[in-house]
Each structure stands twice: as C-alpha cells, then as structure tokens.
Design a protein around this motif. Structure first.
Motif, PDB file in Angstrom:
ATOM      1  N   UNK A 126       8.451  17.407  -1.542  1.00 55.08           N
ATOM      2  CA  UNK A 126       9.904  17.437  -1.467  1.00 55.08           C
ATOM      3  C   UNK A 126      10.577  17.951  -2.750  1.00 55.08           C
ATOM      4  N   UNK A 127       9.811  18.272  -3.770  1.00 56.54           N
ATOM      5  CA  UNK A 127      10.409  18.760  -5.001  1.00 56.54           C
ATOM      6  C   UNK A 127       9.786  20.085  -5.460  1.00 56.54           C
ATOM      7  N   UNK A 128       9.488  20.901  -4.530  1.00 56.00           N
ATOM      8  CA  UNK A 128       9.020  22.256  -4.841  1.00 56.00           C
ATOM      9  C   UNK A 128       7.588  22.331  -5.299  1.00 56.00           C
ATOM     10  N   UNK A 129       6.771  21.406  -4.882  1.00 53.71           N
ATOM     11  CA  UNK A 129       5.360  21.434  -5.268  1.00 53.71           C
ATOM     12  C   UNK A 129       4.516  22.340  -4.402  1.00 53.71           C
ATOM     13  N   UNK A 130       5.122  22.939  -3.403  1.00 57.10           N
ATOM     14  CA  UNK A 130       4.381  23.841  -2.530  1.00 57.10           C
ATOM     15  C   UNK A 130       3.968  23.214  -1.214  1.00 57.10           C
ATOM     16  N   UNK A 131       4.177  21.902  -1.074  1.00 61.28           N
ATOM     17  CA  UNK A 131       3.825  21.197   0.155  1.00 61.28           C
ATOM     18  C   UNK A 131       2.380  21.477   0.563  1.00 61.28           C
ATOM     19  N   UNK A 132       1.478  21.277  -0.373  1.00 65.41           N
ATOM     20  CA  UNK A 132       0.057  21.566  -0.140  1.00 65.41           C
ATOM     21  C   UNK A 132      -0.669  20.428   0.583  1.00 65.41           C
ATOM     22  N   UNK A 133      -0.070  19.258   0.623  1.00 72.84           N
ATOM     23  CA  UNK A 133      -0.681  18.069   1.258  1.00 72.84           C
ATOM     24  C   UNK A 133      -1.993  17.632   0.572  1.00 72.84           C
ATOM     25  N   UNK A 134      -2.161  18.050  -0.684  1.00 77.49           N
ATOM     26  CA  UNK A 134      -3.415  17.698  -1.367  1.00 77.49           C
ATOM     27  C   UNK A 134      -3.497  16.224  -1.757  1.00 77.49           C
ATOM     28  N   UNK A 135      -2.370  15.537  -1.751  1.00 80.83           N
ATOM     29  CA  UNK A 135      -2.378  14.114  -2.097  1.00 80.83           C
ATOM     30  C   UNK A 135      -2.275  13.210  -0.873  1.00 80.83           C
ATOM     31  N   UNK A 136      -2.286  13.793   0.306  1.00 78.97           N
ATOM     32  CA  UNK A 136      -2.113  12.974   1.519  1.00 78.97           C
ATOM     33  C   UNK A 136      -3.232  11.945   1.672  1.00 78.97           C
ATOM     34  N   UNK A 137      -4.485  12.386   1.546  1.00 86.68           N
ATOM     35  CA  UNK A 137      -5.629  11.485   1.753  1.00 86.68           C
ATOM     36  C   UNK A 137      -5.673  10.399   0.681  1.00 86.68           C
ATOM     37  N   UNK A 138      -5.429  10.831  -0.566  1.00 85.52           N
ATOM     38  CA  UNK A 138      -5.425   9.853  -1.655  1.00 85.52           C
ATOM     39  C   UNK A 138      -4.320   8.810  -1.451  1.00 85.52           C
ATOM     40  N   UNK A 139      -3.166   9.286  -1.067  1.00 81.69           N
ATOM     41  CA  UNK A 139      -2.050   8.358  -0.887  1.00 81.69           C
ATOM     42  C   UNK A 139      -2.319   7.376   0.262  1.00 81.69           C
ATOM     43  N   UNK A 140      -2.836   7.903   1.355  1.00 85.66           N
ATOM     44  CA  UNK A 140      -3.120   7.039   2.511  1.00 85.66           C
ATOM     45  C   UNK A 140      -4.197   5.997   2.177  1.00 85.66           C
ATOM     46  N   UNK A 141      -5.276   6.441   1.506  1.00 87.95           N
ATOM     47  CA  UNK A 141      -6.357   5.514   1.149  1.00 87.95           C
ATOM     48  C   UNK A 141      -5.890   4.411   0.199  1.00 87.95           C
ATOM     49  N   UNK A 142      -5.079   4.799  -0.787  1.00 90.57           N
ATOM     50  CA  UNK A 142      -4.582   3.797  -1.734  1.00 90.57           C
ATOM     51  C   UNK A 142      -3.597   2.842  -1.067  1.00 90.57           C
ATOM     52  N   UNK A 143      -2.819   3.346  -0.133  1.00 87.40           N
ATOM     53  CA  UNK A 143      -1.895   2.458   0.578  1.00 87.40           C
ATOM     54  C   UNK A 143      -2.663   1.401   1.366  1.00 87.40           C
ATOM     55  N   UNK A 144      -3.717   1.842   2.059  1.00 94.55           N
ATOM     56  CA  UNK A 144      -4.528   0.894   2.841  1.00 94.55           C
ATOM     57  C   UNK A 144      -5.225  -0.112   1.912  1.00 94.55           C
ATOM     58  N   UNK A 145      -5.780   0.398   0.818  1.00 92.51           N
ATOM     59  CA  UNK A 145      -6.496  -0.482  -0.111  1.00 92.51           C
ATOM     60  C   UNK A 145      -5.579  -1.499  -0.776  1.00 92.51           C
ATOM     61  N   UNK A 146      -4.436  -1.053  -1.275  1.00 95.18           N
ATOM     62  CA  UNK A 146      -3.515  -1.976  -1.944  1.00 95.18           C
ATOM     63  C   UNK A 146      -2.932  -2.991  -0.963  1.00 95.18           C
ATOM     64  N   UNK A 147      -2.666  -2.553   0.273  1.00 92.28           N
ATOM     65  CA  UNK A 147      -2.127  -3.488   1.270  1.00 92.28           C
ATOM     66  C   UNK A 147      -3.159  -4.551   1.643  1.00 92.28           C
ATOM     67  N   UNK A 148      -4.433  -4.137   1.766  1.00 92.07           N
ATOM     68  CA  UNK A 148      -5.495  -5.088   2.107  1.00 92.07           C
ATOM     69  C   UNK A 148      -5.700  -6.107   0.988  1.00 92.07           C
ATOM     70  N   UNK A 149      -5.727  -5.628  -0.257  1.00 92.94           N
ATOM     71  CA  UNK A 149      -5.901  -6.539  -1.390  1.00 92.94           C
ATOM     72  C   UNK A 149      -4.708  -7.493  -1.518  1.00 92.94           C
ATOM     73  N   UNK A 150      -3.503  -6.958  -1.302  1.00 91.92           N
ATOM     74  CA  UNK A 150      -2.320  -7.802  -1.416  1.00 91.92           C
ATOM     75  C   UNK A 150      -2.333  -8.895  -0.350  1.00 91.92           C
ATOM     76  N   UNK A 151      -2.710  -8.533   0.862  1.00 97.32           N
ATOM     77  CA  UNK A 151      -2.758  -9.521   1.946  1.00 97.32           C
ATOM     78  C   UNK A 151      -3.822 -10.585   1.689  1.00 97.32           C
ATOM     79  N   UNK A 152      -5.004 -10.155   1.240  1.00 97.98           N
ATOM     80  CA  UNK A 152      -6.087 -11.105   0.964  1.00 97.98           C
ATOM     81  C   UNK A 152      -5.712 -12.055  -0.168  1.00 97.98           C
ATOM     82  N   UNK A 153      -5.079 -11.506  -1.193  1.00102.96           N
ATOM     83  CA  UNK A 153      -4.660 -12.345  -2.320  1.00102.96           C
ATOM     84  C   UNK A 153      -3.624 -13.375  -1.880  1.00102.96           C
ATOM     85  N   UNK A 154      -2.675 -12.917  -1.057  1.00101.53           N
ATOM     86  CA  UNK A 154      -1.645 -13.836  -0.583  1.00101.53           C
ATOM     87  C   UNK A 154      -2.201 -14.947   0.289  1.00101.53           C
TER      88      UNK A 154
END
Length: 233
Positions: A126-154
């Motif tokens: 959204x800020x002129x990076x070329x919309x390459x989607x190169x961070x899509x997989x990393x972002x999705x994996x980290x979202x799942x991992x952080x959400x799982x850890x947060x839920x388990x901790x809670x």
C-alpha cells in the motif's frame, strides 16, 4: 659412843624423811598440771574473710544445662496435618504459572516479529513497494504462531488453580491482568480486521481497514510488553 657411830645413826634416821619429802614433791607436780589443764582454753577470734578486689570481674552463675535432649516436646508429638489436595493444587499452580511466564515471553517476541513483518507487508502493498506479496507467507505464519502462543499463555494463567483467596488490590499482578485484558481485546480486534480486510480486496476502504489493523497491532504489542514488564520486574 664414838663420833663415827653418831654420824651413821643420824644419816640412817634422815634417809626416810628425805624420801618422803621427794615423793610428796613428785605427787604435787601432777596436781598442778591437772589444775592448769582443767581451765577452759581461751577462744580465738575468727579471722575476717578475704574480700575480693574492687576491679575483679563478677562471676555470674551459669544456667542449669542439665536437660534431656531426647525428651519429646508437645509440638513434636502432635503431627502436622497436611492436605494432599492443597499440596497438589499448589504444585499444579506453580508448574502452570512457570509455563505461563515462559510462553508469555515467547509470545512477546513472536508478536514483535509479526508487527515488524506486518509493517513491511503494508509498505509493500500500500505504500509503493511494488505489491510483490513477498511478505504474505511470513506475515500469515507469524500471525498464526503469535495467536497460538497468546491463546496458550492466556489459558495457562486463566485455569491455574488458586488454592488461597486473594483480596483485590492494586499491585503488579493486578496491572499484569489489566494489560493482558487489553492485549486480548487487541488480538481479537486484529483477527476481525484481518478477515474484513481480506474481504475488501480491491476496494478503497481496504486501505483504511489495513491502517486500523496496523495501529491496533502496535497497541496490542505495547499491552503485551507492559504485561510482561509487570511480571519480570
């Protein structure tokens, strides 16, 4: 009579008188001795006791140390009552809260990485990076991992046994719960915004939703960090 005969006769008459006088003198000496011994002996005055010097240390009497070490005390005879359920609850709480603390630090680290990668993903699309989607997989994996850890901790903190009643007061534990509650609301908001943003693909409103998603992500990271800070310090 001749003169010699007269002298011999006088000596013979004087001999018995001399013997009697000597015997009387000898018998008089024991009487005088017994008279002297019959007198009571003079009483001798007692000598005054020796006084200790003024600067001599005063000796204190030691307490009586004669006691039986093997004599059982009343407290030893009464066994302490141990509640096995209470001991079990305390052990379970200690284990669960130790895991809760470890997973909490892991959640903070993973969530920080998620925010960083999410910012890179936002810039790329959204800020002129070329919309390459190169961070899509990393972002999705980290979202799942952080959400799982947060839920388990809670869940570990929520279901840990509480064997002792605790009064409500403002301390580090109360502040930790407050910040974690804010972080929980932020995580749920992130999930909702992520789903809604994906459904608005190609629309103008998507940029606004992604911006809100980004702001809430930073706020959630701050709440998790503050909650961890209350526990560590």
């Amino acid at each position: 009579m001749s003169r010699t005969a007269v002298v011999l006769l006088a000596l013979l008459l004087a001999a018995p008188a001399t013997r009697a006088h000597a015997a009387g003198k000898k018998s008089a000496q024991p009487a005088q001795t017994s008279k002297k011994s019959s007198q009571p002996p003079e009483k001798s005055e007692p000598e005054p006791a020796a006084q200790p010097p003024a600067d001599a240390p005063v000796q204190q009497s030691e307490p009586d140390m004669d006691f039986d070490l093997l004599e059982p005390s009343p407290a030893a005879e009464t066994p302490k009552l141990v509640d096995p359920e209470l001991e079990k609850a305390i052990a379970a709480r200690r284990t669960m809260l130790t895991l809760h603390q470890g997973l909490g630090l892991a959640t903070l680290t993973t969530l920080a990485a998620t925010v960083v990668v999410g910012q890179l993903h936002f810039n790329d699309r959204y800020r002129g990076g070329g919309d390459t989607h190169r961070f899509d997989a990393w972002h999705t994996g980290l979202v799942i991992g952080s959400s799982t850890l947060f839920t388990s901790t809670g869940l570990l903190g929520l279901f840990a046994p509480t064997p002792f009643k605790k009064e409500l007061r403002l301390d580090t534990i109360t502040l930790h719960k407050l910040f974690v509650s804010l972080a929980t609301a932020g995580m749920l908001t992130q999930v909702v915004l992520g789903i809604v943003t994906g459904n608005h693909e190609g629309k103008l409103s998507q940029v606004d939703l992604v911006t809100a998603h980004q702001v809430v992500g930073y706020a959630t990271l701050g709440a998790v960090g503050a909650g961890a800070l209350m526990i560590v310090f």
